[in-house]
Design a protein around this motif. Structure first.
Motif, PDB file in Angstrom:
ATOM      1  N   ASN A 112       0.827  -1.207   0.000  1.00 59.35           N
ATOM      2  CA  ASN A 112       0.000   0.000   0.000  1.00 59.35           C
ATOM      3  C   ASN A 112       0.863   1.259   0.000  1.00 59.35           C
ATOM      4  O   ASN A 112       2.015   1.235   0.429  1.00 59.35           O
ATOM      5  N   ILE A 113       0.262   2.348  -0.476  1.00 59.74           N
ATOM      6  CA  ILE A 113       0.811   3.680  -0.266  1.00 59.74           C
ATOM      7  C   ILE A 113      -0.012   4.302   0.855  1.00 59.74           C
ATOM      8  O   ILE A 113      -1.245   4.319   0.797  1.00 59.74           O
ATOM      9  N   THR A 114       0.658   4.785   1.895  1.00 62.89           N
ATOM     10  CA  THR A 114      -0.042   5.279   3.073  1.00 62.89           C
ATOM     11  C   THR A 114       0.362   6.715   3.398  1.00 62.89           C
ATOM     12  O   THR A 114       1.433   7.181   3.003  1.00 62.89           O
ATOM     13  N   ARG A 115      -0.511   7.389   4.120  1.00 62.36           N
ATOM     14  CA  ARG A 115      -0.184   8.684   4.708  1.00 62.36           C
ATOM     15  C   ARG A 115      -0.400   8.579   6.208  1.00 62.36           C
ATOM     16  O   ARG A 115      -1.482   8.207   6.664  1.00 62.36           O
ATOM     17  N   THR A 116       0.634   8.905   6.962  1.00 59.08           N
ATOM     18  CA  THR A 116       0.559   8.904   8.414  1.00 59.08           C
ATOM     19  C   THR A 116       0.762  10.326   8.921  1.00 59.08           C
ATOM     20  O   THR A 116       1.725  10.994   8.522  1.00 59.08           O
ATOM     21  N   ALA A 117      -0.143  10.789   9.746  1.00 56.01           N
ATOM     22  CA  ALA A 117      -0.012  12.117  10.349  1.00 56.01           C
ATOM     23  C   ALA A 117       0.361  11.962  11.815  1.00 56.01           C
ATOM     24  O   ALA A 117      -0.129  11.054  12.500  1.00 56.01           O
ATOM     25  N   THR A 118       1.232  12.834  12.289  1.00 61.05           N
ATOM     26  CA  THR A 118       1.663  12.789  13.681  1.00 61.05           C
ATOM     27  C   THR A 118       1.336  14.109  14.365  1.00 61.05           C
ATOM     28  O   THR A 118       1.362  15.171  13.731  1.00 61.05           O
ATOM     29  N   PRO A 119       1.031  14.066  15.658  1.00 56.79           N
ATOM     30  CA  PRO A 119       0.716  15.300  16.383  1.00 56.79           C
ATOM     31  C   PRO A 119       1.989  16.052  16.751  1.00 56.79           C
ATOM     32  O   PRO A 119       3.102  15.562  16.547  1.00 56.79           O
ATOM     33  N   SER A 120       1.820  17.240  17.294  1.00 59.07           N
ATOM     34  CA  SER A 120       2.976  17.968  17.799  1.00 59.07           C
ATOM     35  C   SER A 120       3.593  17.178  18.955  1.00 59.07           C
ATOM     36  O   SER A 120       2.923  16.387  19.616  1.00 59.07           O
ATOM     37  N   ALA A 121       4.883  17.388  19.174  1.00 56.77           N
ATOM     38  CA  ALA A 121       5.597  16.599  20.175  1.00 56.77           C
ATOM     39  C   ALA A 121       6.691  17.447  20.800  1.00 56.77           C
ATOM     40  O   ALA A 121       6.952  18.577  20.362  1.00 56.77           O
ATOM     41  N   ALA A 122       7.325  16.868  21.823  1.00 56.00           N
ATOM     42  CA  ALA A 122       8.438  17.534  22.521  1.00 56.00           C
ATOM     43  C   ALA A 122       8.021  18.928  22.975  1.00 56.00           C
ATOM     44  O   ALA A 122       8.676  19.924  22.668  1.00 56.00           O
ATOM     45  N   ARG A 153       3.528  16.585  11.765  1.00 55.27           N
ATOM     46  CA  ARG A 153       4.164  16.104  10.541  1.00 55.27           C
ATOM     47  C   ARG A 153       3.227  15.149   9.809  1.00 55.27           C
ATOM     48  O   ARG A 153       2.309  14.583  10.403  1.00 55.27           O
ATOM     49  N   ASP A 154       3.498  14.961   8.518  1.00 52.69           N
ATOM     50  CA  ASP A 154       2.883  13.847   7.813  1.00 52.69           C
ATOM     51  C   ASP A 154       3.914  13.182   6.916  1.00 52.69           C
ATOM     52  O   ASP A 154       4.912  13.788   6.524  1.00 52.69           O
ATOM     53  N   PHE A 155       3.662  11.892   6.655  1.00 52.78           N
ATOM     54  CA  PHE A 155       4.611  11.050   5.935  1.00 52.78           C
ATOM     55  C   PHE A 155       3.852  10.214   4.915  1.00 52.78           C
ATOM     56  O   PHE A 155       2.826   9.613   5.237  1.00 52.78           O
ATOM     57  N   VAL A 156       4.351  10.177   3.703  1.00 51.05           N
ATOM     58  CA  VAL A 156       3.753   9.354   2.650  1.00 51.05           C
ATOM     59  C   VAL A 156       4.755   8.252   2.300  1.00 51.05           C
ATOM     60  O   VAL A 156       5.906   8.543   1.941  1.00 51.05           O
ATOM     61  N   ASP A 157       4.318   6.998   2.432  1.00 51.53           N
ATOM     62  CA  ASP A 157       5.241   5.869   2.292  1.00 51.53           C
ATOM     63  C   ASP A 157       4.654   4.744   1.454  1.00 51.53           C
ATOM     64  O   ASP A 157       3.436   4.557   1.411  1.00 51.53           O
ATOM     65  N   VAL A 158       5.541   3.988   0.825  1.00 49.81           N
ATOM     66  CA  VAL A 158       5.170   2.680   0.303  1.00 49.81           C
ATOM     67  C   VAL A 158       5.459   1.682   1.413  1.00 49.81           C
ATOM     68  O   VAL A 158       6.511   1.729   2.053  1.00 49.81           O
ATOM     69  N   VAL A 159       4.489   0.809   1.694  1.00 49.86           N
ATOM     70  CA  VAL A 159       4.589  -0.126   2.815  1.00 49.86           C
ATOM     71  C   VAL A 159       4.356  -1.542   2.302  1.00 49.86           C
ATOM     72  O   VAL A 159       3.345  -1.828   1.655  1.00 49.86           O
ATOM     73  N   LEU A 160       5.313  -2.426   2.600  1.00 49.80           N
ATOM     74  CA  LEU A 160       5.214  -3.826   2.188  1.00 49.80           C
ATOM     75  C   LEU A 160       5.220  -4.728   3.417  1.00 49.80           C
ATOM     76  O   LEU A 160       6.071  -4.590   4.297  1.00 49.80           O
ATOM     77  N   VAL A 161       4.279  -5.649   3.473  1.00 50.96           N
ATOM     78  CA  VAL A 161       4.207  -6.654   4.544  1.00 50.96           C
ATOM     79  C   VAL A 161       4.706  -7.980   3.993  1.00 50.96           C
ATOM     80  O   VAL A 161       4.327  -8.393   2.891  1.00 50.96           O
ATOM     81  N   LYS A 162       5.574  -8.655   4.760  1.00 54.28           N
ATOM     82  CA  LYS A 162       6.090  -9.960   4.341  1.00 54.28           C
ATOM     83  C   LYS A 162       5.924 -10.969   5.475  1.00 54.28           C
ATOM     84  O   LYS A 162       6.036 -10.623   6.653  1.00 54.28           O
ATOM     85  N   ASN A 163       5.660 -12.211   5.092  1.00 50.63           N
ATOM     86  CA  ASN A 163       5.568 -13.325   6.037  1.00 50.63           C
ATOM     87  C   ASN A 163       6.704 -14.300   5.766  1.00 50.63           C
ATOM     88  O   ASN A 163       6.935 -14.687   4.608  1.00 50.63           O
ATOM     89  N   TYR A 164       7.394 -14.707   6.820  1.00 51.70           N
ATOM     90  CA  TYR A 164       8.530 -15.600   6.686  1.00 51.70           C
ATOM     91  C   TYR A 164       8.173 -16.991   7.203  1.00 51.70           C
ATOM     92  O   TYR A 164       7.234 -17.165   7.988  1.00 51.70           O
ATOM     93  N   HIS A 170       9.781   6.517   2.150  1.00 56.05           N
ATOM     94  CA  HIS A 170       9.010   7.636   1.615  1.00 56.05           C
ATOM     95  C   HIS A 170       8.899   7.579   0.092  1.00 56.05           C
ATOM     96  O   HIS A 170       9.806   7.123  -0.603  1.00 56.05           O
ATOM     97  N   VAL A 171       7.764   8.038  -0.404  1.00 54.76           N
ATOM     98  CA  VAL A 171       7.531   8.194  -1.839  1.00 54.76           C
ATOM     99  C   VAL A 171       6.746   9.487  -2.059  1.00 54.76           C
ATOM    100  O   VAL A 171       6.120  10.006  -1.143  1.00 54.76           O
ATOM    101  N   GLU A 172       6.799   9.985  -3.271  1.00 53.29           N
ATOM    102  CA  GLU A 172       5.916  11.086  -3.658  1.00 53.29           C
ATOM    103  C   GLU A 172       4.717  10.490  -4.380  1.00 53.29           C
ATOM    104  O   GLU A 172       4.847   9.519  -5.124  1.00 53.29           O
ATOM    105  N   HIS A 173       3.545  11.073  -4.116  1.00 55.36           N
ATOM    106  CA  HIS A 173       2.341  10.533  -4.732  1.00 55.36           C
ATOM    107  C   HIS A 173       1.432  11.689  -5.135  1.00 55.36           C
ATOM    108  O   HIS A 173       1.170  12.590  -4.327  1.00 55.36           O
ATOM    109  N   PRO A 174       0.935  11.667  -6.369  1.00 52.87           N
ATOM    110  CA  PRO A 174       0.109  12.791  -6.845  1.00 52.87           C
ATOM    111  C   PRO A 174      -1.179  12.988  -6.065  1.00 52.87           C
ATOM    112  O   PRO A 174      -1.732  14.096  -6.038  1.00 52.87           O
TER     113      PRO A 174
END
Length: 213
Positions: free
Chosen positions: A97-107, A114-125, A136-140
């Protein structure tokens, strides 16, 4: 981003995470206590640190994974104090999936949302380990949004591992190397990540008891 591009990016980051997991060299402990160890070493990806967290949780790997897994029914925003929202921008499969995660203020609000846009891969061993790998990735469909500084996750993720002889416990190894962007003093960043990672484990343990018992 098409399926081939996402698959290639996901597999590349998964290989890097596996390399981090297998390489014991160069780690320096920066925080330790309550069964959790946080270490760091210089990142090869950017001018910052690669952090590694390690600890044992009560709960089966599947129970722990239920609280960690990305997806439309993610529990992360219910228990992780560093996640204010999580959304799927583009889904190729349950595992990619391509995901967007938002984080609250901190410290004490020294770090703004902040927000982060990522490609996320799940694997089973084969040994029962489940891993999630992201970068991170850029996504339109997800340009920078007002009110958030766009941060960048370099290869990061975690390994949810069975503990031999302890079927009701899970060994969790996590990796973070995040560029928060903005104009933050390095001392703030260096203090934030080890503390945040150390708190992640007991917060996850509470979530496992609350949502998966």
């Amino acid at each position: 981003m098409d399926l081939a591009q996402a698959t290639q990016a996901g597999e590349q980051v998964a290989e890097k995470l596996l390399g981090y997991r297998r390489d014991p060299s160069g780690w320096k402990i920066c925080r330790e206590g309550n069964g959790v160890t946080v270490s760091w070493r210089p990142s090869m990806e950017f001018a910052g640190h690669l952090y590694r967290g390690e600890g044992v949780l009560s709960g089966t790997p599947q129970q722990v994974w239920q609280c960690l897994k990305p997806g439309g029914r993610s529990l992360r925003e219910k228990w992780d104090e560093n996640v204010s929202s999580f959304e799927i921008i583009q889904s190729f499969s349950d595992a990619l999936n391509i995901t967007r995660t938002a984080t609250p203020s901190a410290a004490m609000k020294l770090i703004s949302p902040r927000d982060f846009v990522d490609v996320v891969l799940v694997k089973n061993y084969e040994d029962g380990t489940i891993s999630t790998s992201a970068t991170h990735v850029e996504h339109p469909l997800c340009p920078p949004k007002p009110g958030f500084v766009r941060g960048f996750n370099h290869p990061c993720g975690c390994f949810v591992e069975p503990l031999p002889g302890e079927p009701d416990k899970t060994h969790l190894v996590s990796f973070f190397q995040t560029d928060l962007s903005g104009f933050l003093p390095q001392s703030v960043v260096d203090a934030f990540f080890p503390r945040s990672m150390a708190e992640f484990y007991p917060n996850l343990q509470k979530a496992v008891k609350k949502f998966c018992d």
